[in-house]
Scaffold this motif. Sequence first.
Motif, PDB file in Angstrom:
ATOM      1  N   GLU A 105       0.840  -1.194   0.000  1.00  0.00           N
ATOM      2  CA  GLU A 105       0.000   0.000   0.000  1.00  0.00           C
ATOM      3  C   GLU A 105       0.881   1.252   0.000  1.00  0.00           C
ATOM      4  O   GLU A 105       1.831   1.352   0.784  1.00  0.00           O
ATOM      5  CB  GLU A 105      -0.914   0.003   1.225  1.00  0.00           C
ATOM      6  N   GLY A 106       0.580   2.170  -0.882  1.00  0.00           N
ATOM      7  CA  GLY A 106       1.364   3.390  -0.993  1.00  0.00           C
ATOM      8  C   GLY A 106       2.494   3.315  -1.990  1.00  0.00           C
ATOM      9  O   GLY A 106       3.124   4.328  -2.294  1.00  0.00           O
ATOM     10  N   SER A 107       2.765   2.100  -2.533  1.00  0.00           N
ATOM     11  CA  SER A 107       3.820   1.928  -3.533  1.00  0.00           C
ATOM     12  C   SER A 107       3.202   1.834  -4.926  1.00  0.00           C
ATOM     13  O   SER A 107       2.017   1.543  -5.076  1.00  0.00           O
ATOM     14  CB  SER A 107       4.638   0.667  -3.246  1.00  0.00           C
ATOM     15  N   THR A 108       4.034   2.065  -5.929  1.00  0.00           N
ATOM     16  CA  THR A 108       3.594   1.932  -7.320  1.00  0.00           C
ATOM     17  C   THR A 108       4.060   0.585  -7.849  1.00  0.00           C
ATOM     18  O   THR A 108       5.259   0.294  -7.814  1.00  0.00           O
ATOM     19  CB  THR A 108       4.183   3.051  -8.197  1.00  0.00           C
ATOM     20  N   PRO A 109       3.138  -0.271  -8.313  1.00  0.00           N
ATOM     21  CA  PRO A 109       3.548  -1.579  -8.841  1.00  0.00           C
ATOM     22  C   PRO A 109       4.631  -1.445  -9.902  1.00  0.00           C
ATOM     23  O   PRO A 109       4.654  -0.486 -10.672  1.00  0.00           O
ATOM     24  CB  PRO A 109       2.248  -2.139  -9.424  1.00  0.00           C
ATOM     25  N   LEU A 110       5.518  -2.416  -9.926  1.00  0.00           N
ATOM     26  CA  LEU A 110       6.686  -2.343 -10.797  1.00  0.00           C
ATOM     27  C   LEU A 110       6.311  -2.144 -12.263  1.00  0.00           C
ATOM     28  O   LEU A 110       6.894  -1.311 -12.966  1.00  0.00           O
ATOM     29  CB  LEU A 110       7.530  -3.607 -10.638  1.00  0.00           C
ATOM     30  N   ILE A 111       5.349  -2.911 -12.755  1.00  0.00           N
ATOM     31  CA  ILE A 111       4.997  -2.806 -14.173  1.00  0.00           C
ATOM     32  C   ILE A 111       4.255  -1.496 -14.447  1.00  0.00           C
ATOM     33  O   ILE A 111       4.332  -0.955 -15.552  1.00  0.00           O
ATOM     34  CB  ILE A 111       4.189  -4.034 -14.621  1.00  0.00           C
TER      35      ILE A 111
END
Length: 209
Positions: A105-111
Amino acid sequence: MSRWRTAAIVAALAGYALLSHGLMTWWPEQPWSIAVLFGPLLGGLLIAGIAKRHVPSLLGAAGLGLVLALVQQHDGGSRVEMLYVLQHAAMHAVLAYGFGITLREGSTPLITQMAARLQRSLPDAQRAYTRRLTVIWCAYFIAMIGVSLLLYRLAPWAWWSFYCNVLTPLAAIALFIGEYLLRYRLHPEFERVTLASAWQAWRAVDAAR
């Protein structure tokens, strides 16, 4: 990248995969086999450690080198086979962690990060799709570890070697290309992105981390 260069790279990778399978099947405990089979991992750790001044990578390279030396000195056998299995599992575990940690939560998925480097704007549908795709790749890496351990326990060593050296890269390529082809059937509204540009985006995101 020219077609000839691409063909040369593919041929070199295919040749290395077949060579690795042969060495791992017939001469797994020989010093030159260990050098060829663990060389890329050791080299990668050393390069990452020196280029990025990453102390854990340097310590990992030193530790792996010490373990290999000790196993070889004490006539490896099944211990060497276990090291090959652990190497395969560790590489997929690192990849699964690299994808999975961006799903917090709060992160941007790698792809999603990769897509953002290729397009000026990302609609909500594409953000949701790239998040699901990040989950799929994370699950794929974990599944590869599970299959590896099952084969090691239940199947002949030559089967595991073929899975590791030949089927593992082919499965990754199949998933990568299959998703690329399916993407525009499911979402024709998405902007077109080439495989080459997707690879460049991966390298850019990896370098920035």
